[in-house]
Design a protein around this motif. Structure first.
Motif, PDB file in Angstrom:
ATOM      1  N   ARG B 168      23.377  13.156 -59.200  1.00 20.78           N
ATOM      2  CA  ARG B 168      22.989  13.930 -58.014  1.00 20.78           C
ATOM      3  C   ARG B 168      21.509  14.268 -58.015  1.00 20.78           C
ATOM      4  NH1 ARG B 168      27.611  15.498 -55.564  1.00 20.78           N
ATOM      5  NH2 ARG B 168      29.428  15.804 -56.873  1.00 20.78           N
ATOM      6  N   SER B 300      23.119  33.904 -57.099  1.00 14.10           N
ATOM      7  CA  SER B 300      23.602  33.313 -55.856  1.00 14.10           C
ATOM      8  C   SER B 300      24.812  32.431 -56.143  1.00 14.10           C
ATOM      9  CB  SER B 300      22.471  32.490 -55.229  1.00 14.10           C
ATOM     10  OG  SER B 300      22.903  31.894 -54.052  1.00 14.10           O
ATOM     11  N   PRO B 301      25.929  33.053 -56.534  1.00 16.64           N
ATOM     12  CA  PRO B 301      27.099  32.265 -56.925  1.00 16.64           C
ATOM     13  C   PRO B 301      27.772  31.615 -55.723  1.00 16.64           C
ATOM     14  CG  PRO B 301      27.634  34.593 -56.892  1.00 16.64           C
ATOM     15  CD  PRO B 301      26.174  34.505 -56.594  1.00 16.64           C
ATOM     16  N   LEU B 302      28.548  30.593 -56.003  1.00 12.92           N
ATOM     17  CA  LEU B 302      29.284  29.904 -54.944  1.00 12.92           C
ATOM     18  C   LEU B 302      30.767  29.931 -55.288  1.00 12.92           C
ATOM     19  CD1 LEU B 302      27.120  26.674 -54.674  1.00 12.92           C
ATOM     20  CD2 LEU B 302      27.080  28.618 -53.131  1.00 12.92           C
ATOM     21  N   ILE B 303      31.577  29.883 -54.263  1.00  9.41           N
ATOM     22  CA  ILE B 303      33.011  29.719 -54.467  1.00  9.41           C
ATOM     23  C   ILE B 303      33.338  28.262 -54.159  1.00  9.41           C
ATOM     24  CG2 ILE B 303      35.290  30.402 -53.669  1.00  9.41           C
ATOM     25  CD1 ILE B 303      33.892  32.608 -55.157  1.00  9.41           C
ATOM     26  N   VAL B 304      33.981  27.592 -55.097  1.00 10.75           N
ATOM     27  CA  VAL B 304      34.307  26.182 -54.891  1.00 10.75           C
ATOM     28  C   VAL B 304      35.804  25.970 -55.118  1.00 10.75           C
ATOM     29  CG1 VAL B 304      32.031  25.324 -55.509  1.00 10.75           C
ATOM     30  CG2 VAL B 304      33.719  25.628 -57.281  1.00 10.75           C
ATOM     31  N   LEU B 425      44.542  25.795 -45.712  1.00 10.19           N
ATOM     32  CA  LEU B 425      43.109  25.476 -45.817  1.00 10.19           C
ATOM     33  C   LEU B 425      42.264  26.585 -45.198  1.00 10.19           C
ATOM     34  CD1 LEU B 425      42.865  21.669 -44.964  1.00 10.19           C
ATOM     35  CD2 LEU B 425      42.253  22.755 -47.103  1.00 10.19           C
ATOM     36  N   GLN B 426      42.707  27.056 -44.026  1.00  9.02           N
ATOM     37  CA  GLN B 426      41.966  28.129 -43.364  1.00  9.02           C
ATOM     38  C   GLN B 426      41.992  29.401 -44.202  1.00  9.02           C
ATOM     39  OE1 GLN B 426      44.159  27.757 -39.587  1.00  9.02           O
ATOM     40  NE2 GLN B 426      42.164  27.789 -38.607  1.00  9.02           N
ATOM     41  N   GLN B 429      39.654  29.094 -46.972  1.00  7.32           N
ATOM     42  CA  GLN B 429      38.286  29.257 -46.482  1.00  7.32           C
ATOM     43  C   GLN B 429      37.979  30.746 -46.271  1.00  7.32           C
ATOM     44  OE1 GLN B 429      36.100  27.162 -46.423  1.00  7.32           O
ATOM     45  NE2 GLN B 429      34.519  27.729 -44.988  1.00  7.32           N
ATOM     46  N   ARG B 432      37.550  32.359 -49.542  1.00  7.68           N
ATOM     47  CA  ARG B 432      36.256  31.958 -50.087  1.00  7.68           C
ATOM     48  C   ARG B 432      35.136  32.795 -49.474  1.00  7.68           C
ATOM     49  NH1 ARG B 432      32.312  29.333 -48.916  1.00  7.68           N
ATOM     50  NH2 ARG B 432      33.053  28.731 -46.877  1.00  7.68           N
ATOM     51  N   GLN B 433      35.196  32.969 -48.144  1.00  8.26           N
ATOM     52  CA  GLN B 433      34.152  33.750 -47.480  1.00  8.26           C
ATOM     53  C   GLN B 433      34.190  35.215 -47.932  1.00  8.26           C
ATOM     54  OE1 GLN B 433      34.808  33.009 -43.329  1.00  8.26           O
ATOM     55  NE2 GLN B 433      33.628  31.127 -43.341  1.00  8.26           N
ATOM     56  N   GLU B 436      32.808  35.415 -51.394  1.00  5.50           N
ATOM     57  CA  GLU B 436      31.361  35.217 -51.448  1.00  5.50           C
ATOM     58  C   GLU B 436      30.638  36.470 -50.971  1.00  5.50           C
ATOM     59  OE1 GLU B 436      30.309  31.553 -49.554  1.00  5.50           O
ATOM     60  OE2 GLU B 436      30.611  30.447 -51.412  1.00  5.50           O
ATOM     61  N   SER B 437      31.179  37.115 -49.935  1.00  6.93           N
ATOM     62  CA  SER B 437      30.549  38.348 -49.469  1.00  6.93           C
ATOM     63  C   SER B 437      30.555  39.384 -50.581  1.00  6.93           C
ATOM     64  CB  SER B 437      31.300  38.919 -48.269  1.00  6.93           C
ATOM     65  OG  SER B 437      31.360  37.962 -47.259  1.00  6.93           O
ATOM     66  N   LEU B 440      28.294  38.187 -53.536  1.00  8.40           N
ATOM     67  CA  LEU B 440      26.871  38.206 -53.224  1.00  8.40           C
ATOM     68  C   LEU B 440      26.299  39.599 -53.395  1.00  8.40           C
ATOM     69  CD1 LEU B 440      26.695  35.874 -50.150  1.00  8.40           C
ATOM     70  CD2 LEU B 440      25.694  35.512 -52.377  1.00  8.40           C
ATOM     71  N   SER B 441      27.114  40.601 -53.170  1.00 11.77           N
ATOM     72  CA  SER B 441      26.575  41.955 -53.259  1.00 11.77           C
ATOM     73  C   SER B 441      26.315  42.347 -54.719  1.00 11.77           C
ATOM     74  CB  SER B 441      27.535  42.944 -52.608  1.00 11.77           C
ATOM     75  OG  SER B 441      28.766  42.891 -53.273  1.00 11.77           O
TER      76      SER B 441
END
Lengths: 313, 496
Positions: B168, B300-304, B425-426, B429, B432-433, B436-437, B440-441
């Motif tokens: 990558r 700045s973590p991500l949810i995968v 799936l929704q 998602q 995940r959102q 992440e919120s 992120l805090s």
């Protein structure tokens, strides 16, 4: 001027090079998205690309260029008809100084506008309109500001790249495009690469003018929203006509918060989140599409894939 | 070079890149691969031959993905031969399983003793035509990068060697040689290539070249990628770490024995050892995906979303830690995305299938019948489980409906189950959102430092992120109620 006209060329090591097809195509995409305007509908155009570098910046350039030209088409009389006494306005005086104040009304004797002075700036209240070069109402909530020379940095470049008088950019702020992505990467693309237009050199920053990257008090044409912004940070007071989601992360995090009239999602095929993003794009399309034509974008460059739909806004 | 020029070069490479596959004569490698394939087909109950299949799978994977001589210690084939010796003691002489295992073991012995390296020889031939600074070699596993580099240098063809994961961020050059089939590498290797040519060196069995429809399907407009040759058949392999601490292996084995939660509906599961003495059982089925935290950048973590089969040491899992249902995705899909009203149809086809399996006499008999009816995969245990929504392929689903006597409803049921699938799936998602919120805090510094971090979300209640320490090999039948529910299995934490 048409979107496909190669108004820009790249300046690398002092030599001017014709803009490659993929770069021209993104400019056309930005232009097409800005043109698309259907009542009650929202369009989504998703592209996968070999690299996201400059894709969002060039698309934003296309959108800003279209908006700048559309703004120039409004006549003074049309803009005048929208004003009511007390509105904040900015205008250019005959010395090229930018002024602002509150609009009072039209003086039939001299056929001029009389802005009431705010902030102690010396403004002739009896100056005829013909003596003022142009004026714009300020955005809602925007206060009159101190006077300044209304000359763009790299003015020749800006005039040639946009095809309009650069003062149109500097009289007022507007949100022609919102770019969601990584601010540092966008800043690097906007500020580091030299382009040529009309024999003058400049940078995309000179025309796209994101608020986040400008010194305080300058007029902006676009907003940058970063992928790590909280939902409360990204609530906009305007309904943007074009929103560019630069990358999977920006799309996944922000597409629900700030959809525009036309939306461009740029997905890097090398991104670790490409599969998740494509799955979400497919779901969104399958659940929300309505029978309407998305913006027409031809001439796909090699290695680029598109997927479009229209949904109710 | 300016960043614009780099981007331009990338587009040019993507449009001009030539992609091709070089097939190498497999010899004894095919004997091992065929033994593995055949054993998979004739072993209905993988519990019986699980360890054997696992050893053969590792052997096959290492043989088809390595560019170093098969005698090399880094490959660890000798240890696998020892493992096969041990497994053969449990096999009955004269059976096909014994015969195939014996064949595979002898083939492995010949390959290691001769030190043969067919893939390496093919690579050296190709590398000879390309300038040193314009060639790159990619291998599937990062732990073989160094050994591959040493081999190539020793053979007079020094080259830059990278792992599939680091492709990558790799710079483009004239020629990239990938060791193994295309499926071992990111699809962007050939759809958004940075190289003028990409060559996959592989044995002519086991993997077809990928479809070329592009990410959005055949109408998306991606026309440029192409493969000059094609392989045959299909299967997949996963990767196992080569060196794991012996003490944690023993602890995992012990914890697995002591914490076999049974009763009620049971599904095939494997155990993950988590930080701070925690462990969790999760389903082995390939449709099992789990939310993880990408903590590479703690600010700045991500949810995968990761397939459970690919989760291993170093990953951070997100699990529900309170007393509510561990399957929070299902809960949210029901409550907020309309899946609840369709569950009766999901239950109806599972009941019909379960009754048909019961009538067939055994799971194995049901699987045979399903294959006869056209199913290509027959994971009956999983299909009848509450944890599954539907088979991945429509053809398998139709075969299952035919087998269950509800063929006429197959189409409408498939649509309804598809809606449930999309609701999941929704929901995923949405979770995940939300996560992440929340993440992120606070960032995930605590998670990275301690290996465990708790979160409380308005909709989902208590959740926690756990660092994965080890994945226990093998699987067990575990009560559905304990799946994805973390529990403390070792007071004071796991040995290191």
């Amino acid at each position: 001027m048409t979107a496909t006209e190669p108004v820009l060329s790249t300046l690398i090591d002092g030599n001017s090079h014709q803009l490659p097809d993929w770069a021209l195509w993104f400019q056309v995409v930005g232009d097409s998205l800005a043109q698309w305007d259907e009542d009650g509908l929202r369009s989504w155009t998703c592209v996968t690309v070999p690299t996201r570098s400059f894709a969002a910046a060039l698309a934003a350039f296309g959108s800003v260029r279209f908006a700048a030209n559309r703004g120039a088409e409004d006549s003074l009389a049309e803009r005048l008809s929208t004003l009511t006494p007390g509105d904040a306005v900015a205008w250019l005086d005959t010395n090229g100084e930018m002024r602002s104040g509150r609009f009072e009304g039209v003086d039939d004797t001299y056929v001029h506008y009389r802005p009431r002075n705010h902030g102690g700036i010396g403004i002739a209240t009896k100056r005829p309109l013909a003596m003022a070069q142009d004026f714009y109402p300020l955005e809602p909530g925007e206060e009159p500001f101190a006077g300044a020379r209304c000359v763009a940095d790299n003015e020749r470049f800006v005039v040639s790249a946009l095809g309009v008088d650069s003062k149109a950019l500097l009289l007022r702020s507007s949100v022609d495009v919102v770019i969601c992505g990584t601010a540092t990467q966008l800043a690097e693309e906007l500020e580091s690469q030299d382009f040529c237009s009309g024999g003058a050199s400049g940078r995309l920053m000179d025309v796209i003018r994101p608020k986040r990257l400008l010194p305080a008090g300058q007029r902006w044409r676009s907003l940058i929203v970063t992928g790590s912004s909280r939902p409360s940070d990204v609530s906009l007071t305007v309904d943007p006509s074009v929103v560019v989601f630069d990358g999977a992360q920006a799309f996944l995090r922000l597409s629900d918060s700030i959809p525009g009239k036309s939306n461009l999602v740029i997905l890097d095929r090398w991104s670790a989140r490409i599969e998740e993003s494509v799955a979400m794009v497919r779901i969104a399309r399958n659940q929300r599409w309505v029978e309407a034509r998305p913006p027409s974008i031809d001439g796909l460059p090699p290695g680029v894939e598109t997927f479009s739909w229209v949904e109710e806004s | 070079m300016s960043s614009f020029a780099v981007a331009d070069t990338t587009y040019k490479a993507a449009s001009r890149c030539s992609v091709y596959v070089v097939h190498v004569e497999p010899g004894d490698v095919e004997v091992v691969a065929e033994a593995h394939q055949r054993l998979r087909k004739i072993t209905w109950d993988e519990d019986e031959a699980g360890k054997l299949l696992e050893i053969l799978r590792y052997a096959r994977f290492r043989l088809v993905s390595s560019l170093v001589p098969y005698s090399s210690e880094q490959l660890g084939l000798a240890e696998l031969i020892v493992g096969l010796d041990a497994e053969m003691e449990f096999l009955t002489p004269g059976t096909e399983t014994h015969h195939l295992t014996s064949q595979a073991r002898e083939a492995l012995r010949r390959l290691t003793s001769s030190g043969s390296n067919p893939l390496g020889e093919a690579a050296l031939e190709l590398l000879g035509d390309v300038p040193t600074n314009e060639r790159m070699v990619a291998v599937r596993q990062s732990r073989t990068v160094e050994a591959t580099g040493l081999y190539l240098t020793g053979a007079g063809a020094p080259s830059q060697v990278v792992s599939a994961q680091s492709l990558r961020s790799a710079d483009g050059c004239e020629s990239l040689i990938c060791v193994g089939p295309p499926q071992f590498f990111p699809s962007a290797t050939w759809t958004a290539s940075r190289w003028e040519s990409v060559c996959f060196i592989q044995y002519p069995f086991g993997w077809r070249p990928p479809a070329e429809g592009g990410a959005f399907g055949p109408d998306g407009g991606l026309k440029t990628p192409r493969f000059r040759e094609s392989g045959t058949a299909e299967t997949r392999g996963e990767i196992e770490p080569f060196n794991v601490s012996e003490s944690i292996q023993m602890a995992a084995s012990s914890a697995s024995r002591k914490n076999r939660f049974t009763g009620g509906e049971e599904i095939e599961s494997f155990m993950l050892l988590l930080e701070d003495g925690y462990a969790v059982w999760t389903e082995t089925d390939e449709s099992n995906w789990m939310l993880c935290i990408d903590a590479d950048e703690p600010d700045s973590p991500l949810i995968v979303n990761k397939a459970a089969s690919t989760i291993g040491p170093g990953d951070y899992l997100v699990l529900r830690s309170g007393t509510r249902d561990a399957d929070y995705i299902r809960e949210l899909a029901d409550e907020e995305f309309g899946a609840a009203q369709l569950r009766k149809n999901q239950a109806r086809w599972k009941k019909a299938l379960a009754e048909a399996v019961s009538s067939a006499g055994s799971v194995a008999a049901a699987q045979r019948e399903l294959r006869r009816l056209g199913a290509t995969t027959t994971n009956v245990r999983h299909w009848t489980s509450e944890a599954s929504i539907r088979p991945q392929r429509y053809s398998d689903f139709v075969a299952a409906c035919r087998f269950s006597g509800i063929e006429s409803e197959a189409e409408s049921l498939w649509d309804d189950l598809g809606k449930i699938f999309r609701a999941h799936l929704q929901a995923g998602q949405q979770v995940r959102q939300d996560l992440e919120s929340n993440l992120l805090s606070d960032g995930v510094h605590e998670l990275v430092a301690s290996g465990v971090q708790s979160y409380t979300l308005p909709r989902l209640g208590e959740l926690a992120g756990y660092r994965v320490l080890y994945r226990n090999p093998g699987s067990e039948m575990i009560s559905l109620g304990m799946i994805d529910r973390p529990f403390r299995a070792a007071e004071g934490g796991w040995p290191t």
